[in-house]
Structure formats: C-alpha cells, structure tokens
Enzyme design. Sequence first.
Site, PDB file in Angstrom:
ATOM      1  CG  LEU A  13      -1.972  -1.109   1.277  1.00  0.00           C
ATOM      2  CD1 LEU A  13      -2.758  -1.031   2.581  1.00  0.00           C
ATOM      3  CD2 LEU A  13      -2.916  -1.027   0.092  1.00  0.00           C
ATOM      4  N   GLY A  14       2.092   1.155   0.450  1.00  0.00           N
ATOM      5  CA  GLY A  14       2.965   2.323   0.493  1.00  0.00           C
ATOM      6  C   GLY A  14       4.251   1.990   1.218  1.00  0.00           C
ATOM      7  N   GLY A  16       7.828   4.093   3.119  1.00  0.00           N
ATOM      8  CA  GLY A  16       8.553   5.302   3.493  1.00  0.00           C
ATOM      9  C   GLY A  16       9.972   4.964   3.883  1.00  0.00           C
ATOM     10  N   GLY A  17      10.676   5.936   4.433  1.00  0.00           N
ATOM     11  CA  GLY A  17      12.061   5.704   4.809  1.00  0.00           C
ATOM     12  C   GLY A  17      12.205   4.751   5.977  1.00  0.00           C
ATOM     13  CB  ALA A  19       7.620   1.237   8.354  1.00  0.00           C
ATOM     14  CB  VAL A  21       1.661   0.442   4.804  1.00  0.00           C
ATOM     15  CG1 VAL A  21       0.253   0.054   5.250  1.00  0.00           C
ATOM     16  CG2 VAL A  21       2.272   1.424   5.794  1.00  0.00           C
ATOM     17  CE  LYS A  36       4.362   3.073   9.350  1.00  0.00           C
ATOM     18  NZ  LYS A  36       3.891   4.445   9.655  1.00  0.00           N
ATOM     19  CG  ASP A 128       3.961  14.189   8.578  1.00  0.00           C
ATOM     20  OD1 ASP A 128       3.933  15.266   7.941  1.00  0.00           O
ATOM     21  OD2 ASP A 128       4.317  13.107   8.070  1.00  0.00           O
TER      22      ASP A 128
END
Length: 602
Positions: A13-14, A16-17, A19, A21, A36, A128
């Site tokens: 699903l996505g 990042g730096g 973790a 998902v 996650k 955020d």
Amino acid sequence: MLLAGRYRLEAPLGSGGMAEVWQALDERLGRRVAVKLLHPRALPPERERFLLEVRALSRLFHPGIVQVLDLGEEEGRPYFVMELVEGGTFDRLGPFEEGPEGDRILLAAAQVMEALAHLHAQGILHRDLTPKNILLTKEGYPKVMDFGLAYLLQESRHLTRTGYTLGTPTYMAPEQAKGLPLTPKADLYSLGAVLYRTLTGRPPFEGENDQAVLYQHVYEEPKPPEALNPAIPKGVGQAVLGLLAKHPEERLAHPDLFHSALREFQALRLATPRAGASRSGHYPLAPDPRRLALKGKLDLGGEAAWPGEMVHAGGRVYLGVGRGLVEVDLLTGEVRREALPEEVTAPPVVRGGVYVGSWDGKVRRFRGRHLEWFMETGAEVTAAPLALGERVYVASRDGTLYAFHKDAPLFRFRAGGHLSASPTFYRGLLFVGSEDGWLYALDPETGALRYKVRTGPIHAPVAAGRGLLFIPTWEGEVYAFDPLSRETLWNAAVEGEIWGGLALDGERVYVAAWDGVLRALDAATGEEVWSLEVGKVTAGLSYASGHVFVATEEDRFLAVDRRGQVVFEATGLGAVQVPPLPLPGEVLVASLSGKLYRFAVG
C-alpha cells in the site's frame, strides 16, 4: 510473507524511509487488514520512532483514529496490524461544491477536529497531518493515521533538542517550521492547511522549494479560500483561516467549529433555488413524510407559476407571485407583498439581499423593503440568478449571460440561443445551457469560453454531483457528462418534455417529465432502477432525508422513498408548477392558484 502464522501479506500500500505498509489477510478471522512493517535496514532511531508510533496508537480509542489490532515481530522486524481503510485520502472529498458534497467535507472536518481533540487529551501530538494521513472509509468517514512522527508531550524534549524539523512543509505550522516547541495548536494549523487544499484544490502556499514554502508559512498570509473557489461560503473560509493563524494562541480550537459552519452552509443552501450552485435539488433536511399532516394554508395573493421556486432564509420564504415578490413569515404566518412594475418570471435568490428577475428584463436586489440595486438585461429574465460570494450571474432570454462583481459589470457572454435555465457552478467552471442545444463551459472570472458540448435544447437547470453533470433536455433526454474529461458517460430517454429540475441523492438521478412518470436512474450507469406513475409534472423535483418530493399538474403532492414507494400523498391542492420546498420542520407546497400549503408532523 506470512506473519505470526496468521497475516498473509497480499499487496503493498505504500513505503517510506522507515517502514512499509501492506494489505494483508487475517487468515484466522477472514478479514483484510493493514500491516505496517519496519524496514530490515532501519536504524536504531527509526526503530525507536516506529515503536513510539505503536505506543501512541495503542492508547487511542476513537472512531476517527485508525485502530491498532495486533503487534508482533517477524525475523527481528517489528510490525503492527491496523484496520484497513480503503476510501482514499481526505483531499478526494474536494473541491468544495454547494450541495451534499459540501456537507460531506464540513462534516468530515468536524470529525477530524473531534479525533484531534481526543488525541491531544491523551497527551499526543501528530506532527505530520497531511491529506495522505487522513484516510476515508468507503462510507466517507475520516480516520487519522500514520503516527510515525507523533510524540507524547511528556516525552518530547529529546526529540526537539536536536533542532531539526520533522514534518511535511506544505502543511507545517510556523512554530514547527522554526523548530520551536510544539503544542496541540500545531496540529490544528496542519488541519487548516489540509482543509484549504481540500476546499480549493491548492495548498495555502506554494514555492520552488521547501524553504520557500516554510518562509510563507512563517511570514505571509494565505488568500481567503473563497478567492480561489467562489462556491466556498465566507463563514467556511473564515473558519479555515482561523486555523491558519500565525500565532498558536490565536488559532480557533472550538470542537463545534465546523459543525457550526455546516449549519450555516445548509441554511445558505435553502436560500438558493435547486439547493445551491450545483442545482442538485438536494435539500439538507425534511421531516418524516410518513407522519405529515396539513398544518395550515396561506393566501399568496396571486398565481405561483412555472418557472417559480420558493427559497427560505431567516425564517421567511420568498416567492415571485404575479407582479410581486411575496415574503412569508413562517413564525407568524404573515404574508407581505412587494409590488413590482412587471411580472416576476424568475425564482428569487437570497444572498446578502433578495435578488429577483422579472419580465421587464431587470434583476432587482431588495434589502428589507428597500430597493438596493438593479441591473437591466436585453430581454426578460426567466432563470434564477446565481450568486457566488460577491459575484452574481444572470441568464437572459436574449442569449446573454451577465456577470457582476459587487454590483459592477464583470463580463458578458453571448450564447447562440435563449437562456432559460439558471447557470450551474461546478468543478471550477460556470455551465450555461441554451435553447439552441449547446452547453457552454465558461471561466467564472473572465467569461472566456473553455469549451462547448452539443446536447439538445435546455430549459431546466443542469444538475451536478458525483463529479458529473446531469443535463436534462427539452426533448426528454438526460445526459451524464464528465466536465473534466469532457466525455458523455450515458444518456437516458424519457417520454415527453422535461420542464423542471432533476433531483440527486448521490447514487440516483430522479427525473419527471410530461409523460407523467417519475423515474429513478442509476447515477453511474443511467439504468432505470424504478418508475412510478404520478401524473404530468411541470415543477422541479426536491430530495431530502431519503425521499423525493413531487407535485403535479394533476392535483397530487407525493413523497416517494428510495424504493419507489409512495409514503405520503395529499390531494385537493390543485395544479402545482413550483417545486415543493423541504425544510427541517415542514414541507411547503405552493399551488398555481396562489395557496401555500404547510405540511408538518402532527
């Protein structure tokens, strides 16, 4: 990968730096969840932030915050399991439109405010908040997520001592941009920036790089949202700017902030024919029609004829009757009539005054009994003016659309045929349907023609919803048209001319024509869901609280539920050519003979 012998990872699903998902299947319970999972090469500080996110989320139990379901570790990689939220990011609710779509944005904003209040009451800051970190359920309910930068207030010192800024510049509070200690007001600023983006389609500040954006957050004021999207009511824009105040102590934090804006917006819609600039025929509220009874009857002193329409503002109802503008005080039952030189031929609009068009080609604005302003067109006005903020658009039978800003001429656009239908504002464009069979898409500020589409003669207003225009033609066809891709998705034919406006409920399009049949069409496909014999219809349809309200030329006033079942009927009113007006406490019906019937629960 199968985690804990239970969670089978299905699709990313996505990432990042810190973790990634995944969508996963909980094989034990047979439900889909989100997982996650910490990157295998994560550094110790990132591992600490990851575990901090879990601790923050595990303390929160609120319908507006994504729920943690489980926690574990697989081959040295921590992970946690969350509910899966599949409705997209928050900004997909926008841009702001008058009608039910605007309702949804304001309601969702209020729900996020409530979620943040719960978050802050637990001593946690998000830090955020962005559109991507507020996801929507399939039903449109917002859920705050991604607490990777969250911290507990009592544990925050070691995270701010380094002095370097964490967060997303586009949505960052000024004090966060400067590396100062944060309070819950920083999250409110970020929410204000998210709402600004959602309402207008643009963030409050844009620049060539992050530093340019951060500088504006600290030192410059954003434009009022309604300057970018005139469909935004001024009160809504002020609420958003209240969240974007530079100094934290000046930011509005009242939990009822957007509930109040929603109530004001719904009241404003009642003052506009077809319930707003999108002309959807969708009204905010109505009493349960199964319990309606005749409450009273008032004499309006003249015929209430097509294309008239009632509007409500401040406890009063306005309607053009013969050579006069009628004002009805619903509290006292008093009927007051303002005589005019010529017959009123257009529905009135209440926006900072009462606008009314007449057969002599003039549009007058009254404030109380005082004639405050008038403008003259080249021919009779038979369509309700469109008032957006400080702009007013008037369609005239000479084929010209007149635009005014603060009573001063803004532009004129000449169409190829008579303009009998009110303009529609949707997706940032002004749409004007003409009797020559064309739909014109204009720039609302300059009147420049963006494009035009061949349709068929248009006499009733174009309705909008679900990102589409629903175009009724005099010849009995309804088109579903995407105004951005300029594609026709479907068209449906009915027997007989369409005189009155459509009504939308989000999933269906309701249309009644001179053939005497009320039809419910699937908004996505145009397929007929059901049909009902009601009698010849001139008046537009109205929708509120799960019911279609229809009045006919043949002495019938009906409330029909979404299944096509008649749940209320009244006869003996005579012919009706004006759409019924649903209000929170009653439903009003004005007959051609000039009688106003009030139906309420009791």
